[in-house]
Design a protein around this motif. Structure first.
Motif, PDB file in Angstrom:
ATOM      1  N   LEU A 205       0.824  -1.208   0.000  1.00  0.00           N
ATOM      2  CA  LEU A 205       0.000   0.000   0.000  1.00  0.00           C
ATOM      3  C   LEU A 205       0.859   1.261   0.000  1.00  0.00           C
ATOM      4  O   LEU A 205       0.398   2.324  -0.427  1.00  0.00           O
ATOM      5  CB  LEU A 205      -0.932   0.003   1.221  1.00  0.00           C
ATOM      6  CG  LEU A 205      -2.044  -1.050   1.228  1.00  0.00           C
ATOM      7  CD1 LEU A 205      -2.792  -1.008   2.554  1.00  0.00           C
ATOM      8  CD2 LEU A 205      -3.006  -0.846   0.060  1.00  0.00           C
ATOM      9  N   SER A 327      -3.045  -4.987  -3.802  1.00  0.00           N
ATOM     10  CA  SER A 327      -2.944  -3.584  -3.392  1.00  0.00           C
ATOM     11  C   SER A 327      -3.394  -2.653  -4.514  1.00  0.00           C
ATOM     12  O   SER A 327      -3.991  -1.599  -4.258  1.00  0.00           O
ATOM     13  CB  SER A 327      -1.508  -3.261  -2.963  1.00  0.00           C
ATOM     14  OG  SER A 327      -0.623  -3.264  -4.072  1.00  0.00           O
ATOM     15  N   GLY A 331      -6.938  -2.531  -2.746  1.00  0.00           N
ATOM     16  CA  GLY A 331      -6.538  -1.351  -1.981  1.00  0.00           C
ATOM     17  C   GLY A 331      -7.095  -0.067  -2.558  1.00  0.00           C
ATOM     18  O   GLY A 331      -7.667   0.767  -1.835  1.00  0.00           O
TER      19      GLY A 331
END
Length: 437
Positions: A205, A327, A331
């Motif tokens: 992230l 991610s 994310g």
């Protein structure tokens, strides 16, 4: 480090595609193919490393990726570009499992964490320099990016072909299949890999959501560049000095602490509203990155039977690829759909939960990775081909003399010798971050 100094095309791929008139949805197709290769390459590379050998697999990956660079530059349309991008990432990612398995063959279990940490240190230095070099070359023509990238891979291939030797490996069991069954039958590895994957997702992230947070705070892209530079400086400055000290501590405990620091640093991004706040968050997760360096790969290497180290490292590299892909997709979806705060605090909860789960496995991991003289009563269900875990240890001299010393045969020990003849006294730091990746 040689290879990463030429890591130029992928970071500037979007700009190259735009220069060829490829934008919007078409760009997504090419980038999607690149991401798919990052998942395909490690799986193939792990199998080839155990079947063909470490050196042949590395050579196939390096030469194939260099050829794919030329194919992408010359590709006439979107779909040929996508095919070339898939080939670039797939062939390039076959190298990592073989390289990591070769290091596991050459370095004893007690020193693998430090070796992998220095490996990652070299990756960070090469990647940082490549970012600066890539910007300069792109301003003078994208063909220079492709030429230097492909040239660095071929130079690395020459080094592998002429200077690198494989130590003898143990005989492959007759019932050993051609795929990843040996990993999937290892209950402890099957538990560890998803836990490490969650931790890698939280770390990824920092590459995906941090730029969004800086943008939404009204700060310029230059601020993100500054934060990336801060991370690079901290890692490069601290890692060589901390690796030796941290290697003396229990690896699993260090991994738990470092991963908790990464999760905390990522969560602090949600509290930052200026340059100082972002700098504090970056410093915290960068410290965590330094702490965990090399431990995940070392844990997996210490679990692997000698005949299956390539596939174990392939599974670990594949986990890295999945974490980065998640991610980019999950994310960003959470950030844009549910809000930034939901992502940051969910990341903290996930990171701490993964650390707690890893800590719960400490006893089982210790039993599997302890010296052979203390592992007589370990749980046999946690291991496939347990007898092969500590067999076939070779002395470092066999890397270059193609022979095994009598002492190493009788004691099953591995010395931490150099991988190259003329670098016996230098710390080794060749290929990240992952990504691979």
């Amino acid at each position: 480090m040689i290879n990463r100094l030429g890591f130029l095309v992928t970071p500037f791929l979007v700009f190259f595609l735009a220069s060829r008139g490829v934008t919007g949805t078409d760009t997504t197709y090419v980038l999607g193919a690149l991401g798919a290769g990052n998942l395909l390459g490690p799986a193939v590379g792990g199998v080839l490393a155990d079947r063909l050998g470490r050196r042949p697999t590395m050579l196939v990956g390096l030469i194939g990726s260099a050829a794919a660079q030329g194919a992408l530059f010359l590709a006439p349309g979107v779909w040929t570009m996508a095919a070339a991008a898939l080939l670039i990432s797939a062939t390039g990612m076959t190298v990592s499992p073989a390289a990591y398995a070769l290091m596991a063959d050459a370095v004893d279990a007690e020193r693998r964490q430090r070796a992998y940490a220095l490996f990652g240190w070299g990756v960070n230095i090469g990647t940082a320099v490549a970012g600066v070099l890539g910007g300069f070359l792109a301003a003078h023509g994208y063909w220079l990016l492709f030429a230097v990238d492909a040239g660095s891979m071929l130079l690395y291939a020459v080094v592998v072909a002429t200077r690198l030797q494989e130590p003898p490996r143990g005989a492959r069991p007759a019932d050993d299949g051609i795929g990843y069954g040996v990993v999937l039958r290892d209950r402890l590895a099957v538990l560890l890999l998803p836990i490490l994957g969650v931790q890698l997702f939280v770390y990824s992230l920092t590459e995906v959501a941090l730029p969004l947070a800086i943008r939404d705070s009204g700060l310029s892209p230059a601020v993100y560049g500054t934060m990336a530079a801060l991370n690079a400086v901290l890692v490069v400055a601290l890692q060589p000095f901390t690796a030796a000290w941290l290697a003396r501590l229990p690896q699993l405990t260090v991994q738990v602490v470092g991963s908790a620091l990464i999760a905390l640093g990522v969560a602090l991004t949600g509290l930052a509203d200026g340059i100082v706040g972002f700098a504090v968050s970056v410093a915290v997760w960068s410290l965590g990155e330094v702490v965990v360096a090399g431990i995940g790969a070392a844990l997996i290497a210490n679990l692997a039977p000698s005949h299956a180290r390539g596939r174990y490292q392939g599974a670990f590299s594949w986990t890295w690829g999945v974490a980065r892909f998640a991610s980019l997709t999950l994310g960003v979806t959470v950030y844009t759909g549910l809000g930034a705060a939901t992502l940051w605090w969910s990341a903290l909860a996930a990171g701490l939960a993964a650390s707690a789960a890893l800590l719960a496995l400490r006893t089982r991991v210790t039993e599997r990775t302890a010296p052979a003289t203390t592992r007589d009563d370990r749980d046999s269900d946690d291991c496939v081909s347990a007898d092969s875990l500590f067999n076939d240890r070779v002395s470092a001299d066999s890397l270059f003399n193609d022979r095994v010393s009598d002492d190493s045969l009788s004691n099953d020990r591995v010395s931490d010798g150099p991988l190259f003849n003329d670098r016996a006294d230098e710390g080794r730091s060749p290929a990240a971050r992952s990504s691979a990746a």
